[in-house]
Design an enzyme around this catalytic site. Structure first.
Site, PDB file in Angstrom:
ATOM      1  CB  CYS A 130      -0.912  -0.015   1.226  1.00  0.00           C
ATOM      2  SG  CYS A 130      -1.882   1.478   1.443  1.00  0.00           S
ATOM      3  CB  CYS A 133      -0.394   2.416   4.208  1.00  0.00           C
ATOM      4  SG  CYS A 133      -1.902   1.781   3.503  1.00  0.00           S
ATOM      5  CG  ASP A 134       3.415   0.989   4.366  1.00  0.00           C
ATOM      6  OD1 ASP A 134       3.051   1.469   5.457  1.00  0.00           O
ATOM      7  OD2 ASP A 134       3.170  -0.178   4.012  1.00  0.00           O
TER       8      ASP A 134
END
Ligand code: NAP
Length: 304
Positions: A130, A133-134
């Site tokens: 993701c 997200c990261d």
């Protein structure tokens, strides 16, 4: 005894909930996270009609508010098992059992893993599924993106704004992603491609340091120094908790009324076998499943 239990609070489940309240059904939506669904992890959505461009999280917050305003009741629970006892369905969760006359399964799908050495070991230490997200952990670093579908290209474009260089490693010599996204990736000046190639191993110490790449045409194997590996090789449905007919990959088989092989159990969205997995199709599935469940509970169209 609820009329309908909806499992999953993503676009399919919330849409099903909104429709079900309008049919006057006594329903509850079971969800694992407060804002659910893969789409909440998506940076920008550009193909949900009515919104030229909207953050995935914002779209899901709007879905949720709409459902709450419509009177949908939510319970935060993980479903462990659904048992079909004829006219009664027993839903076992990590916080107890529920009974319902009908069930809509809208549990979506999660990213598939490659299953190569180093992958599980380095999750959270250089391996990710993701970019939203990261991605920020890889500011000005070099990353690879594995896969050639919509998820891979969408997230490669997100990463290209954060990382120094993004290399897309794809097992064929052409992409599966929709053309408009391909064009954007081809014209980004820090996105490169390695074609006909698979990742065989991820190597590092505290974090990822390199990958082993194999050209599937020549058989040549080489190492590539890299700091991040983002993997997008398809999705795996969250359907293990119920025994109904599924295809080989675990996607639930339905007809066009979202009916499964068990009377009174319906499936909607990414967890079912379907041609297209989008917010708009998930929402549509949820609406259809809700009507079918209503007709079943009301006895308007008894199952054969
Ligand atoms: P996908 O469309 O199934 O693409 C998976 C990609 O991974 C393909 O390019 C595939 O290669 C490759 N792949 C599969 N197994 C592999 C392996 N073992 N090693 C290396 N490569 C492998 O999956 P997705 O991109 O996650 O998309 C899932 C669904 O969500 C799709 O229906 C997609 O359209 C939808 N989606 C839509 C959007 C959007 O509209 N904005 C965004 C994201 C996802 P091949 O091409 O050779 O098969």
């Amino acid at each position: 005894m609820h009329d309908l239990v909806i499992i999953g609070g993503g676009p399919a489940g919330l849409s099903a909930g909104i429709y079900a309240t309008r049919y006057g059904l006594d329903i509850i939506v079971l969800e694992k996270n407060e804002i659910s669904g893969q789409i909440a992890l998506t940076d920008i959505v550009e193909n949900y009609p009515g919104f030229t461009s909207i953050k995935g999280m914002e779209l899901m917050e709007r879905f949720k508010k709409h459902a709450q305003d419509a009177g949908v009741t939510f319970q935060s629970s993980e479903v462990l098992n659904v048992k079909n006892k004829g006219t009664i369905k027993i839903i076992s969760t990590d916080s107890g059992e529920l009974e319902a006359k009908s069930v809509i399964i809208a549990t979506g799908a999660n990213p598939r893993h490659l299953g190569i050495p180093g992958e599980e070991e380095f999750i959270g230490r250089g391996v990710s599924y993701c970019a939203t997200c990261d991605g920020p952990f890889f500011t000005n670093l070099n990353v690879i993106v594995v896969g050639g579908g919509d998820s891979a290209i969408t997230d490669a474009l997100i990463l290209s704004k954060i990382a120094k260089k993004v290399t897309i490693v794809h097992r064929r010599d052409s992409l599966r992603a929709v053309k408009i996204m391909q064009d954007r990736a081809f014209s980004a000046n820090n996105i490169e491609f390695i074609w006909d190639t698979v990742v065989e191993e991820i190597i590092g110490n505290d974090g990822v340091e390199k990958v082993v790449l194999k050209n599937v045409k020549s058989g040549n194997v080489k190492e590539m120094p890299i700091e991040g590996v983002f993997i997008y090789v398809g999705i795996h449905p969250n359907t293990g908790f119920v025994e109904i007919d599924k295809n080989q990959s675990g996607f639930i088989i339905t007809n066009d009324r979202m009916e499964t092989s068990a009377a009174g159990i319906y499936a909607a969205g990414d967890c079912r076998k379907t041609l297209l997995r989008q917010v708009v199709t998930a929402a549509s599935d949820g609406a259809v499943a809700s009507l079918a469940a209503y007709e079943y509970v009301a006895g308007v169209r008894p199952e054969q």
